[in-house]
Design an enzyme around this catalytic site. Structure first.
Site, PDB file in Angstrom:
ATOM      1  N   LYS A 181     -14.641 -50.369-116.804  1.00 14.57           N
ATOM      2  CA  LYS A 181     -14.787 -48.880-117.185  1.00 14.57           C
ATOM      3  C   LYS A 181     -15.589 -48.742-118.131  1.00 14.57           C
ATOM      4  CE  LYS A 181     -12.949 -47.179-113.884  1.00 14.57           C
ATOM      5  NZ  LYS A 181     -12.640 -45.908-113.171  1.00 14.57           N
TER       6      LYS A 181
ATOM      7  N   TYR B 216      -8.367 -55.486-111.729  1.00 14.42           N
ATOM      8  CA  TYR B 216      -7.376 -54.260-111.958  1.00 14.42           C
ATOM      9  C   TYR B 216      -5.828 -55.201-111.869  1.00 14.42           C
ATOM     10  CZ  TYR B 216      -6.704 -53.066-107.166  1.00 14.42           C
ATOM     11  OH  TYR B 216      -6.337 -53.031-106.307  1.00 14.42           O
TER      12      TYR B 216
ATOM     13  N   GLU C 202     -17.813 -41.402-111.302  1.00 13.32           N
ATOM     14  CA  GLU C 202     -15.962 -40.577-110.945  1.00 13.32           C
ATOM     15  C   GLU C 202     -17.237 -39.475-111.925  1.00 13.32           C
ATOM     16  OE1 GLU C 202     -12.640 -42.772-112.460  1.00 13.32           O
ATOM     17  OE2 GLU C 202     -13.251 -44.269-110.093  1.00 13.32           O
TER      18      GLU C 202
ATOM     19  N   ASP D 166     -16.823 -41.005-115.209  1.00 13.83           N
ATOM     20  CA  ASP D 166     -16.416 -42.241-115.908  1.00 13.83           C
ATOM     21  C   ASP D 166     -17.248 -43.731-115.055  1.00 13.83           C
ATOM     22  OD1 ASP D 166     -14.759 -44.567-117.019  1.00 13.83           O
ATOM     23  OD2 ASP D 166     -13.459 -43.543-115.168  1.00 13.83           O
TER      24      ASP D 166
ATOM     25  N   GLN E  31     -14.357 -54.335-111.908  1.00 17.47           N
ATOM     26  CA  GLN E  31     -12.698 -53.822-112.083  1.00 17.47           C
ATOM     27  C   GLN E  31     -11.866 -54.199-110.582  1.00 17.47           C
ATOM     28  OE1 GLN E  31     -13.343 -49.535-110.634  1.00 17.47           O
ATOM     29  NE2 GLN E  31     -10.818 -48.869-110.806  1.00 17.47           N
TER      30      GLN E  31
ATOM     31  N   ARG F 200      -6.132 -50.914 -99.109  1.00 20.76           N
ATOM     32  CA  ARG F 200      -4.862 -51.378 -98.610  1.00 20.76           C
ATOM     33  C   ARG F 200      -4.605 -50.774 -97.395  1.00 20.76           C
ATOM     34  NH1 ARG F 200      -3.418 -49.158-103.991  1.00 20.76           N
ATOM     35  NH2 ARG F 200      -2.640 -47.219-103.248  1.00 20.76           N
TER      36      ARG F 200
ATOM     37  N   TYR G 117      -5.848 -39.779-113.351  1.00 25.11           N
ATOM     38  CA  TYR G 117      -5.931 -40.462-111.174  1.00 25.11           C
ATOM     39  C   TYR G 117      -5.166 -39.701-110.682  1.00 25.11           C
ATOM     40  CZ  TYR G 117      -6.603 -43.893-107.398  1.00 25.11           C
ATOM     41  OH  TYR G 117      -6.336 -44.695-106.502  1.00 25.11           O
TER      42      TYR G 117
ATOM     43  N   THR H 155     -18.736 -44.059-121.114  1.00 26.52           N
ATOM     44  CA  THR H 155     -18.492 -42.381-120.233  1.00 26.52           C
ATOM     45  C   THR H 155     -19.422 -41.285-120.734  1.00 26.52           C
ATOM     46  OG1 THR H 155     -15.930 -43.449-120.201  1.00 26.52           O
ATOM     47  CG2 THR H 155     -16.041 -41.309-119.714  1.00 26.52           C
TER      48      THR H 155
ATOM     49  N   GLU I 264     -16.324 -43.644-102.253  1.00 28.43           N
ATOM     50  CA  GLU I 264     -15.327 -42.293-101.047  1.00 28.43           C
ATOM     51  C   GLU I 264     -16.239 -42.302-100.410  1.00 28.43           C
ATOM     52  OE1 GLU I 264     -12.192 -39.814-102.322  1.00 28.43           O
ATOM     53  OE2 GLU I 264     -13.239 -40.490-104.130  1.00 28.43           O
TER      54      GLU I 264
ATOM     55  N   THR J  63     -10.981 -38.773-110.843  1.00 25.92           N
ATOM     56  CA  THR J  63     -12.450 -39.137-109.738  1.00 25.92           C
ATOM     57  C   THR J  63     -11.728 -37.318-109.341  1.00 25.92           C
ATOM     58  OG1 THR J  63     -12.583 -41.233-109.694  1.00 25.92           O
ATOM     59  CG2 THR J  63     -13.576 -39.045-107.842  1.00 25.92           C
TER      60      THR J  63
ATOM     61  N   ARG K 285     -17.174 -51.031-109.563  1.00 24.51           N
ATOM     62  CA  ARG K 285     -16.185 -51.388-108.910  1.00 24.51           C
ATOM     63  C   ARG K 285     -16.152 -52.994-108.297  1.00 24.51           C
ATOM     64  NH1 ARG K 285     -13.873 -46.507-109.521  1.00 24.51           N
ATOM     65  NH2 ARG K 285     -14.851 -44.863-108.823  1.00 24.51           N
TER      66      ARG K 285
ATOM     67  N   HIS L 224      -8.486 -38.142-103.869  1.00 20.20           N
ATOM     68  CA  HIS L 224      -9.215 -39.902-104.192  1.00 20.20           C
ATOM     69  C   HIS L 224      -8.236 -40.897-104.159  1.00 20.20           C
ATOM     70  CE1 HIS L 224     -11.292 -42.592-106.360  1.00 20.20           C
ATOM     71  NE2 HIS L 224     -11.039 -42.326-107.732  1.00 20.20           N
TER      72      HIS L 224
ATOM     73  N   ASP M 175      -8.100 -41.993-119.343  1.00 18.12           N
ATOM     74  CA  ASP M 175      -8.541 -41.310-117.801  1.00 18.12           C
ATOM     75  C   ASP M 175      -7.347 -41.477-117.329  1.00 18.12           C
ATOM     76  OD1 ASP M 175     -10.411 -40.128-116.425  1.00 18.12           O
ATOM     77  OD2 ASP M 175     -11.053 -42.176-115.686  1.00 18.12           O
TER      78      ASP M 175
ATOM     79  N   GLU N 286     -15.413 -35.829-113.193  1.00 17.46           N
ATOM     80  CA  GLU N 286     -14.520 -35.663-113.721  1.00 17.46           C
ATOM     81  C   GLU N 286     -14.717 -34.351-114.365  1.00 17.46           C
ATOM     82  OE1 GLU N 286     -12.303 -39.265-115.230  1.00 17.46           O
ATOM     83  OE2 GLU N 286     -13.313 -40.235-114.010  1.00 17.46           O
TER      84      GLU N 286
END
Length: 394
Positions: free
Chosen positions: A237, A228, A183, A217, A224, A126, A112, A241, A342, A328, A221, A117, A110, A185
């Site tokens: 994850k 992660y 997600e 997907d 994750q 961040r 990104y 799926t 999001e 995503t 969260r 996104h 998968d 996709e």
């Protein structure tokens, strides 16, 4: 013999002809294609002996492994056949068939690939740093998923359990995910693999990739977020799926090809091609039957051809049945975001679904993704749907 009627405006016209695996009562699964509201048994119309035995199989893998010349030949044969009378015993109303996982999944990766996104998540996670990490515009970032938990549309999704730790908690706890997400996709299925040590170039994409499917997907969260760093997603994850049952062949997507939105800085040479594989595909996300988002695939920064080239540039082999997904899909507008983290800005900005303010998924929630793309002569082609319902943790 029968003539197949195609409803006006059907996204499953002659320009589409996707492949899938179906069954009817009392018979084993086999390969079919869809025209309008009819599923055509390819093992009947094309035969099930010799080279065509692949159409009596319970996955598309044998047919996909035959390669692009065979794919083109079959598409031409089927297009000619459906323009006239078709044996009645090859035809089944789509409402009367059961659709199965179309591909025996070999590996799952998968990506990104949406700048919108990735930037949104960067701002969420961040807020005091640059949204994109330094490598993001130089390579298609990805993680390796779990092939064994790829399921077909309609399969229920059990709420996963695992470790989670909220920022205000002193230590982690174990239990059901409290921030279950989706997600939206687009996935790509490898038909012809490559040898260990070889590479697949950007311009060799269509020689290896058979077609595309819709992908959800599912993402926990909270699990994750705790797991992660430093090696990336795992249990957040790997529990499920979902993919759509119809694989739209690349040949059906030629009218949907568009230039990429622009890549700056210029990618390294192995990621450059003679022609882009941007795709103008419009998604719709429905939450409990209500539309909440329309993510545009045409805004994706990295193309699927670049994803495949990067996936194999180190000599990693590709195999028939490999699935790789875009990550995503999100656009610049709020109504174009393909994940609920999001759409609700980390849960701080709820959306209204059926009159209720919602952030993440509750047990019993049902999510449906659908998509269409430009087809030949001004038509639209459809991918069908990928749907899943959340069930309580076990």
């Amino acid at each position: 013999m029968s003539v197949i009627e195609i409803p006006d405006g059907s996204p499953f016209g002659v320009g589409n002809l996707p492949y899938g695996i179906f069954s009817v009562a009392g018979a084993r699964p086999r390969v079919g294609t869809r025209l309008g509201d009819t599923v055509i048994d390819l093992s009947v119309v094309l035969g099930d002996t010799g080279e065509d035995a692949a159409f009596a199989a319970s996955s598309l893998n044998a047919f996909m492994a035959q390669g692009p010349a065979r794919w083109a030949e079959v598409r031409e044969q089927v297009t000619a056949l459906v323009g006239g009378d078709v044996p009645a015993d090859a035809l089944h109303p789509v409402r009367d068939v059961q659709l199965h996982l179309p591909v025996e999944i070999a590996d799952y990766v998968d990506f990104y690939a949406s700048e919108h996104h990735a930037s949104n998540l960067g701002r969420l996670f961040r807020p005091d740093a640059e949204p994109l990490l330094p490598n993001w515009k130089h390579l298609p970032v990805a993680y390796h998923g779990r092939a064994g938990t790829v399921v077909v549309s309609g399969t229920d999704v059990v709420r996963p359990c695992g470790q989670r730790k909220a920022p205000d908690e002193q230590s982690p706890s174990y239990g059901p995910s409290r921030r279950l997400d989706i997600e939206a996709e687009l996935g790509f299925v490898v038909g012809v693999g490559s040898a260990l040590g070889d590479r697949i170039g950007v311009d060799e994409f269509a020689e290896h990739v058979f077609g595309a499917v819709l992908v959800n997907d599912w993402s926990a969260r909270d699990i994750q977020a705790w797991e992660y760093v430093p090696l990336g997603p795992n249990l957040g994850k790997s529990f499920a799926t979902s993919i759509s049952p119809w694989v739209v062949p690349l040949a059906a997507l030629q009218a949907a090809r568009v230039p990429l939105p622009g890549q700056d800085p210029q990618p390294l040479e192995y990621l450059r091609g003679r022609r882009d594989w941007g795709l103008d595909i419009e998604f719709v996300v429905e939450w409990n039957g209500e539309e909440v988002s329309r993510p545009p695939y045409k805004d994706m920064y990295w193309s699927p051809a670049q994803m495949l080239a990067h996936m194999t540039v180190n000599g990693a082999s590709a195999r028939t049945g490999d699935l790789f997904a875009s990550g995503t899909i999100s656009g610049p507008g709020k109504h174009q975001r393909g994940a609920f983290i999001e759409l609700t800005w980390g849960g701080r900005e709820p959306v209204t679904v059926k009159g209720e303010e919602r952030t993440f998924l509750l047990d019993g929630d049902r999510v449906t993704l659908s998509a269409t793309a430009p087809g030949p002569d001004g038509t639209r082609i459809g991918f069908g749907e990928v749907t899943g319902t959340i069930r309580p943790a076990r």
